[in-house]
Write a protein that holds these residues in place. Structure first.
Motif, mmCIF file in Angstrom:
data_model
loop_
_atom_site.group_PDB
_atom_site.id
_atom_site.type_symbol
_atom_site.label_atom_id
_atom_site.label_comp_id
_atom_site.label_asym_id
_atom_site.label_seq_id
_atom_site.Cartn_x
_atom_site.Cartn_y
_atom_site.Cartn_z
ATOM 1 N N ASP A 132 8.303 -1.006 3.039
ATOM 2 C CA ASP A 132 7.938 -1.316 4.429
ATOM 3 C C ASP A 132 7.026 -2.537 4.427
ATOM 4 O O ASP A 132 6.036 -2.572 3.699
ATOM 5 C CB ASP A 132 7.179 -0.138 5.056
ATOM 6 C CG ASP A 132 8.121 0.947 5.539
ATOM 7 O OD1 ASP A 132 9.334 0.831 5.258
ATOM 8 O OD2 ASP A 132 7.639 1.901 6.179
ATOM 9 N N TRP A 133 7.360 -3.504 5.245
ATOM 10 C CA TRP A 133 6.600 -4.760 5.282
ATOM 11 C C TRP A 133 5.843 -4.889 6.603
ATOM 12 O O TRP A 133 6.380 -4.535 7.652
ATOM 13 C CB TRP A 133 7.575 -5.940 5.154
ATOM 14 C CG TRP A 133 8.301 -5.955 3.841
ATOM 15 C CD1 TRP A 133 9.345 -5.161 3.467
ATOM 16 C CD2 TRP A 133 8.012 -6.800 2.727
ATOM 17 N NE1 TRP A 133 9.733 -5.463 2.178
ATOM 18 C CE2 TRP A 133 8.932 -6.475 1.700
ATOM 19 C CE3 TRP A 133 7.069 -7.812 2.493
ATOM 20 C CZ2 TRP A 133 8.934 -7.113 0.467
ATOM 21 C CZ3 TRP A 133 7.071 -8.454 1.270
ATOM 22 C CH2 TRP A 133 7.993 -8.097 0.262
ATOM 23 N N ASP A 134 4.623 -5.436 6.525
ATOM 24 C CA ASP A 134 3.904 -5.763 7.758
ATOM 25 C C ASP A 134 4.480 -7.042 8.341
ATOM 26 O O ASP A 134 4.563 -7.234 9.545
ATOM 27 C CB ASP A 134 2.409 -5.999 7.488
ATOM 28 C CG ASP A 134 1.753 -4.777 6.903
ATOM 29 O OD1 ASP A 134 2.264 -3.665 7.150
ATOM 30 O OD2 ASP A 134 0.742 -4.923 6.187
ATOM 31 N N GLU A 135 4.833 -7.899 7.411
ATOM 32 C CA GLU A 135 5.334 -9.221 7.772
ATOM 33 C C GLU A 135 6.491 -9.498 6.828
ATOM 34 O O GLU A 135 6.332 -9.365 5.623
ATOM 35 C CB GLU A 135 4.188 -10.206 7.502
ATOM 36 C CG GLU A 135 4.314 -11.576 8.106
ATOM 37 C CD GLU A 135 3.889 -11.544 9.578
ATOM 38 O OE1 GLU A 135 4.754 -11.924 10.392
ATOM 39 O OE2 GLU A 135 2.761 -11.131 9.854
ATOM 40 N N GLY A 136 7.653 -9.841 7.360
ATOM 41 C CA GLY A 136 8.804 -10.100 6.493
ATOM 42 C C GLY A 136 8.586 -11.342 5.627
ATOM 43 O O GLY A 136 7.810 -12.224 5.982
ATOM 44 N N SER A 138 4.033 -9.834 3.818
ATOM 45 C CA SER A 138 2.802 -9.094 3.548
ATOM 46 C C SER A 138 3.046 -7.594 3.725
ATOM 47 O O SER A 138 3.907 -7.160 4.513
ATOM 48 C CB SER A 138 1.655 -9.629 4.407
ATOM 49 O OG SER A 138 1.436 -8.821 5.529
ATOM 50 N N LEU A 139 2.310 -6.814 2.942
ATOM 51 C CA LEU A 139 2.512 -5.363 2.896
ATOM 52 C C LEU A 139 1.334 -4.712 2.201
ATOM 53 O O LEU A 139 0.469 -5.404 1.659
ATOM 54 C CB LEU A 139 3.810 -5.026 2.144
ATOM 55 C CG LEU A 139 3.805 -5.170 0.621
ATOM 56 C CD1 LEU A 139 5.098 -4.610 0.043
ATOM 57 C CD2 LEU A 139 3.633 -6.609 0.162
ATOM 58 N N ARG A 159 -5.333 0.256 -1.093
ATOM 59 C CA ARG A 159 -5.477 0.300 0.364
ATOM 60 C C ARG A 159 -6.422 -0.792 0.879
ATOM 61 O O ARG A 159 -6.188 -1.394 1.913
ATOM 62 C CB ARG A 159 -6.014 1.670 0.773
ATOM 63 C CG ARG A 159 -5.819 1.969 2.225
ATOM 64 C CD ARG A 159 -5.966 3.459 2.486
ATOM 65 N NE ARG A 159 -5.527 3.763 3.834
ATOM 66 C CZ ARG A 159 -4.280 4.055 4.165
ATOM 67 N NH1 ARG A 159 -3.343 4.111 3.237
ATOM 68 N NH2 ARG A 159 -3.957 4.300 5.417
ATOM 69 N N ILE A 160 -7.491 -1.042 0.113
ATOM 70 C CA ILE A 160 -8.463 -2.043 0.572
ATOM 71 C C ILE A 160 -8.260 -3.391 -0.125
ATOM 72 O O ILE A 160 -9.083 -4.295 -0.007
ATOM 73 C CB ILE A 160 -9.923 -1.553 0.374
ATOM 74 C CG1 ILE A 160 -10.216 -1.227 -1.091
ATOM 75 C CG2 ILE A 160 -10.183 -0.323 1.249
ATOM 76 C CD1 ILE A 160 -11.670 -0.870 -1.350
ATOM 77 N N GLY A 161 -7.160 -3.507 -0.866
ATOM 78 C CA GLY A 161 -6.853 -4.799 -1.488
ATOM 79 C C GLY A 161 -7.728 -5.135 -2.680
ATOM 80 O O GLY A 161 -7.889 -6.300 -3.029
ATOM 81 N N ALA A 162 -8.278 -4.107 -3.318
ATOM 82 C CA ALA A 162 -9.071 -4.326 -4.530
ATOM 83 C C ALA A 162 -8.191 -3.989 -5.739
ATOM 84 O O ALA A 162 -7.753 -2.854 -5.872
ATOM 85 C CB ALA A 162 -10.305 -3.429 -4.513
ATOM 86 N N GLY A 180 -3.428 -5.710 4.896
ATOM 87 C CA GLY A 180 -2.177 -6.436 4.671
ATOM 88 C C GLY A 180 -2.371 -7.404 3.510
ATOM 89 O O GLY A 180 -3.208 -8.293 3.563
ATOM 90 N N ARG A 181 -1.595 -7.193 2.462
ATOM 91 C CA ARG A 181 -1.730 -8.062 1.285
ATOM 92 C C ARG A 181 -0.530 -8.986 1.224
ATOM 93 O O ARG A 181 0.611 -8.580 1.482
ATOM 94 C CB ARG A 181 -1.756 -7.211 0.010
ATOM 95 C CG ARG A 181 -2.951 -6.297 -0.081
ATOM 96 C CD ARG A 181 -4.196 -7.015 -0.482
ATOM 97 N NE ARG A 181 -4.266 -7.215 -1.928
ATOM 98 C CZ ARG A 181 -5.154 -8.018 -2.514
ATOM 99 N NH1 ARG A 181 -5.997 -8.736 -1.780
ATOM 100 N NH2 ARG A 181 -5.175 -8.137 -3.824
ATOM 101 N N ASP A 182 -0.785 -10.240 0.830
ATOM 102 C CA ASP A 182 0.331 -11.152 0.608
ATOM 103 C C ASP A 182 1.184 -10.599 -0.526
ATOM 104 O O ASP A 182 0.658 -9.982 -1.450
ATOM 105 C CB ASP A 182 -0.179 -12.536 0.202
ATOM 106 C CG ASP A 182 -0.658 -13.315 1.421
ATOM 107 O OD1 ASP A 182 -0.409 -12.835 2.548
ATOM 108 O OD2 ASP A 182 -1.274 -14.374 1.233
#
Ligand code: ATP
Ligand code: MG
Length: 665
Positions: A55-59, A79-80, A160-163, A262-264
């Motif tokens: 599932d993507w936040d941004e395609g 981004s996802l 979840r927090i991009g760490a 949202g991570r790249d």
């Protein structure tokens, strides 16, 4: 053995190729043989299917950006979030299904079950706690933890927090922890008080504290999981000022939710140090989209994981197999992943079989070293249990010799489960060379063809493809989504280690770049690849290059032998000579006659040139935590050299035992 058994063994022994069971094929996730051609013709767009499993936040805009090889980028512009892909998206349909089924080593302890909802809740709470402690996006959090459920919770909380997380094997030394924290500039540690090993509670925090005292950089916060409860009180640890009790932190955040960051696509998901069999550990960097797509797609296509399955990978999360195939792959697919804390021989040698029966496990994924141990212990242990829930068996980590493969196929799989022998590495993120179980025949001893879309070849030192049957070097000639992106903070070493050998390093044409995994291999007429082992596991006897794996396989083919490791030791005449270290099956003795039979077995299979100079019988071999034989230490013994670094060994004492034994002879 009954006459029937003897006949069966004899038939199996001769059979070199096995068809996938029809019943399996009928229900397999992938069963269309056309997938190989389709992927080849449609490369790299063929990987859109894998990306489409997420599932993507941004395609994404582009499947592959290969403008700056070997720094390939996948699914750029997208981004996802990995934790949302492993948790949130399953809540609606599968919230009450089990995500993680955790089984502790003590048999009188209750198992811990986390449904997707429960896991989601705890991951949110711990993510909130980490934030509260100051962990921000891109801060590396180190985990020095055994197989406790808080480990996947912590990994997913970080995601979840991009760490990015960096998991260090609990079995590694204090010093190994310190070097890895420093190398990753990591200021945060999640660890635990201890865990159980063969019935006894083991003090882990003591080692963690020792490691922390050796860290050169700043350590901001340490979270300590209370695994042992009152059983750990004897260790008498008080938490230091910057150390926090995990339960208290989570309690404080009760009910908290944290929006997944949202991570790249190309943002780092984690760092993983390789097991260290070949010297200095390498900090392998994996990214969010490519890695997750790879873990999910291979779990689907090779392990045949379906949401309703109960899937069991018996590896440790402290190595890549556990990352990809206990945590990310299975959870991305919404299945039930079984996690077992202990060893397979506690309280008895049937523990895994007991677990499989009790939970109705559908897939078992383990390592040759474990399979050889099961074989040594004997088939009476699996025979005590109903293993009919099993649908597929997998192996990874080392070459598996045909005898062990067939034992696994027959005694665990009842000849009705395909066995996937999967070749891959920390660096590849997921499986690369193996049969698709619903499509291809299996050949024991050979991992199989490269997966669809993977361009793996066997080449000589000039990079030219070698003829079928000849030993050469394994290369991967096209990038793939799950590949490592670099070695942490060390692009130069990344090129040096993996690319330089077969690439034109001055070129920016991706066709001039070839990935070199540093393994030797051969290929047969059907394109099946047999991995012979690491390139440095080659012995040069009087100018003949012999792969250790081939000799070992010949030795393990001798009745009564469970496991063998051969190394090259200095020899005044031959340059190098073969030294064999052998573990026998229960009920056999290390006699002169046995030794002669082994030498004969090698001569018959390979030729007199490979004849072992010396056969040493030993109850154990030095192994890394991930179960790999540490041949360089055996080499040190053979050469009477000073012993190299033993800090990443599971069983450091055995090295000294073997040395004493060799000297006595
Ligand atoms: P280091 O790179 O630090 O020496 P390592 O190579 O042992 O450590 P891993 O990435 O865990 O670390 O192991 C990958 C290696 O394991 C492969 O390169 C290969 O040598 C071996 N291997 C894995 N699976 C298989 C398999 N199915 N058949 C043969 N060899 C395998
Ligand atoms: Mg390696």
């Amino acid at each position: 053995m009954s006459d029937d058994d003897v006949q069966l063994e004899a038939r199996l022994e001769e059979q070199e190729e096995f068809e996938p069971p029809a019943e399996f094929v009928e229900q397999a996730n992938v069963s269309d043989a056309g997938i190989y051609d389709e992927f080849e013709e449609n490369w790299p767009e063929c990987w859109e299917g894998a990306a489409g499993m997420l599932d993507w936040d941004e395609g994404y805009d582009q499947v592959l950006d290969d403008s700056n090889p070997p720094f390939y980028e996948w699914f750029t512009g997208g981004s996802l979030n990995a934790s949302a892909n492993c948790l949130d998206r399953h809540l609606e349909e599968r919230g009450e299904e089990v995500a993680i089924e955790w089984i502790g080593e003590p048999t009188d302890e209750d198992d811990r079950t986390f449904t997707y909802e429960e896991l989601h809740r705890e991951v949110n709470e711990f993510a909130a706690a980490l934030r509260e402690r100051g962990v921000g996006e891109d801060d590396v959090v180190t985990m020095y933890m055994p197989m406790v459920p808080e480990l996947p919770v912590a990994m997913l909380a970080c995601a979840r927090i991009g760490a990015p997380h960096s998991v260090v094997f609990a079995g590694f030394s204090a010093e190994a922890l310190a070097t890895r924290m420093d190398s990753a500039d990591s200021e945060y540690l999640v660890t635990c008080d201890g865990y159980y090993r063969r019935g006894d509670p083991l003090d882990h925090l003591d080692k963690a504290n020792e490691g922390l005292s050796m860290v050169e950089g700043d350590v901001s916060d340490v979270v300590v999981v209370d695994r042992l409860g009152p059983n750990g009180d004897d260790f008498g640890h008080d938490l230091a000022g910057n150390q926090h009790d995990y339960d208290a932190l989570v309690e404080e955040q009760s009910g908290a939710t944290v929006d997944p960051v949202g991570r790249d696509a190309e943002d780092m998901l984690f760092l993983m140090y390789t097991s260290g069999t070949t010297g200095q550990p390498k900090g392998v960097k994996h990214t969010t989209a490519g890695y997750l797509a790879w873990a999910a797609w291979t779990s689907h296509a090779v392990l045949d994981v379906k949401p309703d399955d109960t899937y069991f990978c018996a590896a440790d999360i402290g190595w890549i197999t556990g990352h990809s195939y206990i945590v990310y792959g299975p959870l991305a697919l919404g299945t039930t992943s079984v996690m077992y804390e202990g060893t397979p021989d506690y309280p008895e040698r049937d523990r895994l079989w007991e677990i499989i029966e009790e939970y109705g496990v559908n897939q078992l994924y383990t390592a040759p070293t474990a399979i050889r141990a099961f074989m040594k212990w004997g088939s009476q242990f699996p025979e005590r249990h109903d293993l009919s829930s099993l649908r597929l068996l997998g192996t990874v980590g080392e070459p598996i010799n045909p005898r062990a493969w067939k034992w696994y196929y027959k005694h665990i799989g009842d000849e009705s489960c395909p066995v996937v022998d999967t070749w891959w590495q920390t660096e590849t993120g997921g499986m690369m060379v193996t049969t698709l179980p619903g499509v291809k025949n299996m050949k024991p001893g050979s991992a199989g063809p490269p997966l669809p879309g993977i361009d793996a070849r066997i080449v000589d030192t000039n990079g030219e493809e070698v003829e079928a049957g000849r030993a050469g070097y394994l290369t991967v000639n096209k990038p793939w989504p799950g590949m490592l992106r670099t070695l942490y903070n060390n692009d130069e070493r990344f090129i040096e280690e993996y690319w330089k050998e077969y690439s034109d390093v001055d070129s920016d044409d991706p066709d001039d770049w070839v990935y070199f995994p540093e393994d030797g291999a051969k290929i047969d007429d059907d394109g099946y690849i047999t991995v012979l082992g690491r390139v440095d596991d080659v012995i040069n006897v009087s100018g003949h290059r012999l792969g250790t794996m081939e000799i070992e396989s010949a030795i393990v083919g001798v009745e009564g032998v469970a496991e063998a490791a051969v190394v090259g030791g200095n020899h005044p005449v031959k340059g190098e000579a073969v030294y064999a270290y052998v573990i026998l099956e229960d009920g056999y003795e290390g006699s002169e006659e046995m030794s002669d039979r082994i030498v004969e077995g090698v001569e018959d299979a390979i030729g007199p040139i490979a004849r072992p100079e010396d056969v040493v019988f030993t109850p154990e071999l030095p192994k890394t935590r991930s179960g790999k034989i540490m041949r360089r230490l055996l080499e040190d013994i053979a050469n009477e050299d000073e012993l190299g670094d033993t800090s990443t060994l599971r069983n450091p004492d055995v090295v000294e035992d073997i040395r004493v034994k060799v000297q006595e002879e």
